[in-house]
Design a protein around this motif. Structure first.
Motif, short mmCIF file in Angstrom:
data_model
loop_
_atom_site.label_atom_id
_atom_site.label_comp_id
_atom_site.label_asym_id
_atom_site.label_seq_id
_atom_site.Cartn_x
_atom_site.Cartn_y
_atom_site.Cartn_z
N GLU A 520 0.81 -1.21 0.00
CA GLU A 520 0.00 0.00 0.00
C GLU A 520 0.85 1.27 0.00
OE1 GLU A 520 -3.88 1.67 2.41
OE2 GLU A 520 -2.34 0.58 3.52
N PRO A 536 0.13 -1.22 -5.22
CA PRO A 536 -0.81 -0.34 -4.51
C PRO A 536 -2.27 -0.61 -4.87
CG PRO A 536 1.04 0.90 -5.43
CD PRO A 536 1.11 -0.47 -6.01
N ALA A 539 -3.36 -3.77 -3.18
CA ALA A 539 -3.43 -3.57 -1.73
C ALA A 539 -4.75 -2.89 -1.35
CB ALA A 539 -2.25 -2.74 -1.24
N LYS A 540 -5.16 -1.89 -2.12
CA LYS A 540 -6.43 -1.22 -1.84
C LYS A 540 -7.61 -2.18 -1.99
CE LYS A 540 -4.95 3.43 -3.15
NZ LYS A 540 -5.11 4.54 -4.12
N LYS A 543 -7.72 -4.45 1.05
CA LYS A 543 -8.16 -3.76 2.27
C LYS A 543 -9.64 -3.39 2.21
CE LYS A 543 -5.62 -1.14 4.73
NZ LYS A 543 -4.82 -0.04 5.30
#
Length: 738
Positions: A520, A536, A539-540, A543
Motif C-alpha cells: 500500500e 498499490p 493492496a487497496k 483492504k
C-alpha cells in the motif's frame, strides 16, 4: 477610540446603517455552510463561530430569543443545560412563519419539528445526562424572517454556588466544559454580564484569563434600563468606558432585552417589544448626553448590526483556510471515488475470480520483498513481544503437541525471556523488526531452544539388559545403543522440532499485515518504480474488499499450515533415519587441515593433487565414527561384567545423543530454509493462482457490488457539492478582488 476596536468610526457608522441587511458574503457563508453540513454531513468544519457564555440568569436565553425573533424556552430541567446547543439562525425574508429543525444525532440529518417538540427534544438531550456534562452538542436551526444570519453555540451557564456536593461537582464540570470552548481560537466569545460595575464582572475576568488582550471577546451588558436613574451627563461616558476597568480595544455593547412582569404574558408582539426597548435605550442615552461616538454601542439593533459585520470580517479572514480545507476534502473524496470505481470494475462477476487471484499473486511476490528487508514497515515487535504473542496464541488454542518451554527447569515464559535477554544476550532481543530480520532472529532463538534437548529419563540397568535380548544373529552393543536412542531420545527432540515448525508457521502468519502495508505505501513513494505498479492497486482492493482479503489470507494461512506439515514430516523422517543409523549421520565433515588464511598462493589443483586429496578427505570423515567404534569395542561382553557394561552403554548413549543434537542444531537453519521457507515462498504464488470461489463467496461479491453502486453515487454527489462550494468561494474572491 472607536467602540468597535480596530475598526475606523466610518465603518462603525456603516454597520449601524446596514442593520438587518444580508450581504453577498453572508450569502456565501450560508450557502457553503449549508452545503458542507447538510449535504456532506460534515458537522465540525473550520468556520468561525460565536460562543455565548455567562452566569445563570444574566439574560443569555433572552438574547437568543431576540436573535431568533420569537419567544421560546428550552426545557432543561431543574439542573439547567449541561451540553452545548448549537443554534443556527437563517434569515428568510419570504417566510411568513418560522421553521424549526433539529439535527438527528444518529443520522446527522436535519428534521423539521413543531416548536413545542423541539423544546422537548432539546430538554431531553440535557436531562439524559443527569448530573454529568457532555461536549457533544445538540443542533437546532431556526429559519425566520425576523432572525439574523449567524450561528451561536449556547454553552451552559457558570454557577456561583451549589446546594450540595453533587451540584458542586456538576458546576465544576460545566466550568471545565465551557473553558474548553473558550480556549478554541476559532471561537469569538459573547460575554453576557449585567450592566453594572465593570470591576465585578466575573465572566469577563474568565475571558481575560484565556484572551488577555480581549481580541476575540465581545462584552454584552444587559438590563441597561435598571441603571437609567444612576446615569447623568457627568458620568455616562465614564460608565460606558467602565470607569477605566475596561480596555479601550474591548468591543462592548449596553442594551435592554425585552422583559415583562413574572406571571404575565408578553404585552406586545415580541419583535415590537424588542424594537421599543431598543429605541428607549437610544432615547435615554441621548437625553443623558452620551457622546455620538458611543451611541453605536447602545441598543440591540446596533449590536446585531455589528454582529452582521463581524461575521463578514471573520468569514473573509476564513475564506482561504476554508478553501484549503475544501480542496483537501476534494482530493480525499476523489481518491475514495476512484477506489470504489476500481473495486466495482474488478468485482465484475466475469472478472472477480481473476481479480482475486491477481491480488493473491501480488501478495505472494510482495512477501519475497518483505523477507529481503524493507524499512519503516509496521507492525514490528521485539523478541519478548513475539514470544508472548506466540505463547498466548497457542495457549488459546490449547496446543499440547510440542514443548512450549525448552526445559522443565524454566519456571515459565518470563524465566525463559530473562534467560535469552540477560544470559544469552541476543543482540537484537529488544529491537523491533519484521520480515527477514525477524526470521533471522527467530532462527537463533529456535537453535537455542533445540540445544536444551536432553534424554528425558535415566537409562536403567533393566533397559540395557532388555535391549540386548537375542536374535537369529548376534546382537552387538552398537545395536543396543541404537535401540536405546530410538526409544528414549527420539521423542524429546521430536517435540522440540515441532516447536521450531510452529514458530516458523506463526512467524509467516504474522507477516500478512506487514506485506499489505508494504504494497500500500508504495503509492507515490520514490521506490514505487522499483516494484510492480500493481502492488498499490491490489493492496487497496484487499483492504477494501473483505471477501478478497479473506480469500487471500486464508490461502496464505493454508500454505503456511501445509508447509508446517511437510516440515515436520521431513524433519521426522530425517530424525528416524538418524536414530536408526546414527553412525552414518555422525560422519565428520570433509576438511583440508592444510588450508590456511593466505589466499595469495591459491591455484587450480592438478590431477595428481586431486588424487592425493581424496583419500585424505575420506580418512578425515571417519574421525567421530572411529571414536565411537573404539568406545563400543571397550564395552565388556562377559556376563559378570554387566554392571560396567551398563555404565559404559549409558555413557555412550548420552555421548551419541549429544553429537546428534549438536549436528541437528548446527543445521537447523539449513533445515528450516530447505523444508519450510523456500518451499513456502516458491509455492505460494502457485497456491494463489489456484484460488477458487465458493458459491457463498460469489453471493457475497454480488452483495458487495450492489452496495458499491450507492456508495459511488454518494461519492460523486459529494464531489459535486465540494466543487460547487469551491467555485462559489473562488467566484466571491474574484468579485472582491481578494
Amino acid at each position: 477610540p472607536s467602540p468597535f476596536g480596530a475598526l475606523p468610526l466610518s465603518t462603525a457608522e456603516a454597520m449601524a446603517s446596514s442593520v438587518g441587511s444580508k450581504t453577498d458574503l453572508l450569502n456565501v457563508l450560508g450557502d457553503v455552510k449549508a452545503r458542507v453540513q447538510d449535504k456532506l454531513g460534515i458537522v465540525d468544519f473550520p468556520m468561525p463561530q460565536f460562543i455565548l457564555i455567562g452566569k445563570q440568569s444574566v439574560g443569555k436565553s433572552r438574547l437568543i430569543e431576540a436573535l431568533a425573533g420569537e419567544c421560546f424556552n428550552f426545557i432543561s430541567g431543574t439542573l439547567g443545560s449541561r451540553r452545548p446547543t448549537v443554534l443556527e439562525f437563517r434569515h428568510g425574508p419570504g417566510l411568513t412563519t418560522s421553521k424549526w429543525y433539529v439535527r438527528d444525532r444518529k443520522t446527522n440529518q436535519w428534521q423539521e419539528h413543531p416548536i413545542a417538540q423541539v423544546m422537548q427534544i432539546v430538554g431531553g438531550a440535557h436531562e439524559e445526562l443527569g448530573e454529568t456534562v457532555s461536549a457533544e452538542p445538540i443542533y437546532v436551526r431556526i429559519e425566520s424572517a425576523s432572525c439574523v444570519d449567524m450561528q451561536i453555540v449556547d454553552l451552559p451557564g457558570f454557577r456561583d454556588f451549589a446546594l450540595d456536593a453533587g451540584r458542586q461537582s456538576l458546576a465544576d464540570k460545566i466550568a471545565e466544559l465551557v473553558t474548553t470552548f473558550m480556549q478554541d481560537k476559532r471561537n469569538v466569545m459573547l460575554c453576557v454580564e449585567q450592566a453594572g460595575d465593570a470591576a465585578t464582572m466575573s465572566t469577563l475576568a474568565k475571558c481575560r484569563q484565556i484572551d488577555p488582550e480581549l481580541k476575540r471577546t465581545i462584552l454584552i451588558r444587559n438590563k441597561l434600563d435598571k441603571y437609567y436613574a444612576d446615569l447623568t451627563p457627568d458620568n455616562i461616558s465614564k460608565w460606558v468606558d467602565g470607569f477605566g476597568d475596561l480596555p479601550e480595544t474591548l468591543v462592548r455593547f449596553a442594551l435592554t432585552l425585552p422583559w415583562w412582569q413574572d406571571g404575565t404574558s408578553c404585552p406586545k408582539p415580541f419583535n415590537q417589544l424588542k424594537e421599543d426597548f431598543n429605541q428607549e435605550d437610544l432615547n435615554q442615552m441621548t437625553i443623558k448626553g452620551l457622546s455620538s461616538r458611543y451611541m453605536a454601542t447602545i441598543g440591540f439593533r446596533n449590536f446585531t448590526g455589528f454582529m452582521e459585520k463581524k461575521i463578514e470580517q471573520m468569514f473573509a479572514d476564513a475564506i482561504d483556510p476554508v478553501l484549503s480545507n475544501l480542496k483537501d476534502l476534494k482530493t480525499t473524496c476523489h481518491g475514495q471515488k476512484k477506489d470504489l470505481e476500481t473495486e466495482f470494475n474488478d468485482t465484475d462477476p466475469h472478472r472477480i475470480l481473476s481479480t482475486t487471484r491477481d491480488c493473491g499473486i501480488s501478495f505472494s511476490t510482495a512477501l519475497t520483498h518483505v523477507m529481503e528487508g524493507v524499512l519503516d514497515l509496521m507492525p514490528v515487535m521485539n523478541l519478548e513481544e513475539e514470544l508472548r504473542a506466540f505463547h498466548n496464541y497457542h495457549q488459546t488454542l490449547g496446543s499440547t503437541h510440542f514443548s512450549m518451554l525448552p526445559s522443565e527447569d524454566f519456571c515459565g515464559l518470563n524465566d525463559y525471556i530473562d534467560y535469552l535477554r540477560n544470559e544469552i544476550q541476543i543482540a537484537t532481543f529488544d529491537v523491533e523488526v519484521n520480515g527477514g530480520a525477524q526470521f533471522r532472529r527467530l532462527m537463533l532463538e529456535v537453535e537455542i531452544f533445540l540445544r536444551f534437548s536432553e534424554i528425558a529419563v535415566e537409562i536403567k540397568k533393566r533397559d540395557v539388559i532388555q535391549a540386548r535380548g537375542v536374535s537369529m544373529s548376534s546382537l552387538t552393543w552398537r545395536d543396543v545403543v541404537v535401540k536405546l536412542l530410538s526409544h528414549e531420545a527420539h521423542l524429546p527432540l521430536q517435540r522440540r522440532v515441532a516447536y521450531v515448525g510452529e514458530r516458523i508457521k506463526w512467524f509467516f502468519e504474522a507477516q500478512k499485515d506487514a506485506v499489505l502495508e508494504f504494497m500500500e505505501k508504495l503509492e507515490g513513494s520514490p521506490s514505487a518504480n522499483l516494484y510492480s505498479p500493481l502492488y498499490p492497486k491490489h493492496a487497496k482492493l484487499i483492504k477494501q474488499n473483505a471477501m478478497i482479503k479473506h480469500a487471500v489470507y486464508e490461502t496464505y494461512n493454508n500454505a503456511a499450515a501445509r508447509q508446517l506439515r511437510l516440515f515436520v514430516d521431513l524433519f521426522e523422517n530425517m530424525l528416524t533415519s538418524t536414530f536408526s543409523n546414527p553412525w552414518v549421520f555422525l560422519k565428520g565433515a570433509t576438511t583440508n587441515p592444510t588450508t590456511g588464511d593466505d589466499l595469495s598462493e591459491a591455484m587450480l589443483p592438478s590431477f595428481d593433487d586431486t588424487k592425493g586429496r581424496i583419500p585424505k578427505e575420506i580418512e578425515s570423515r571417519t574421525g567421530m565414527e572411529a571414536t565411537l567404534s573404539r568406545w563400543l569395542t571397550d564395552i565388556p561382553t562377559e556376563p559378570h561384567e554387566i554392571d560396567e557394561a551398563v555404565d559404559m552403554v549409558q555413557m555412550l548413549v548420552l555421548k551419541t545423543y549429544s553429537f546428534i543434537r549438536s549436528q541437528v542444531c548446527d543445521q537447523v537453519e539449513l533445515f528450516s530454509e530447505s523444508f519450510f521457507k523456500l518451499p513456502m515462498m516458491r509455492r505460494l504464488e502457485e497456491d494463489m493462482a489456484l484460488i477458487e470461489l465458493t458459491p457463498e463467496d460469489q453471493a457475497n461479491y454480488e452483495a458487495r457490488r450492489a452496495r458499491l453502486v450507492p456508495e459511488i453515487k454518494a461519492a460523486s454527489q459529494s464531489l459535486t457539492e465540494i466543487d460547487w462550494c469551491i467555485e462559489r468561494l473562488d467566484s466571491f474572491k474574484l468579485k472582491c478582488g481578494r
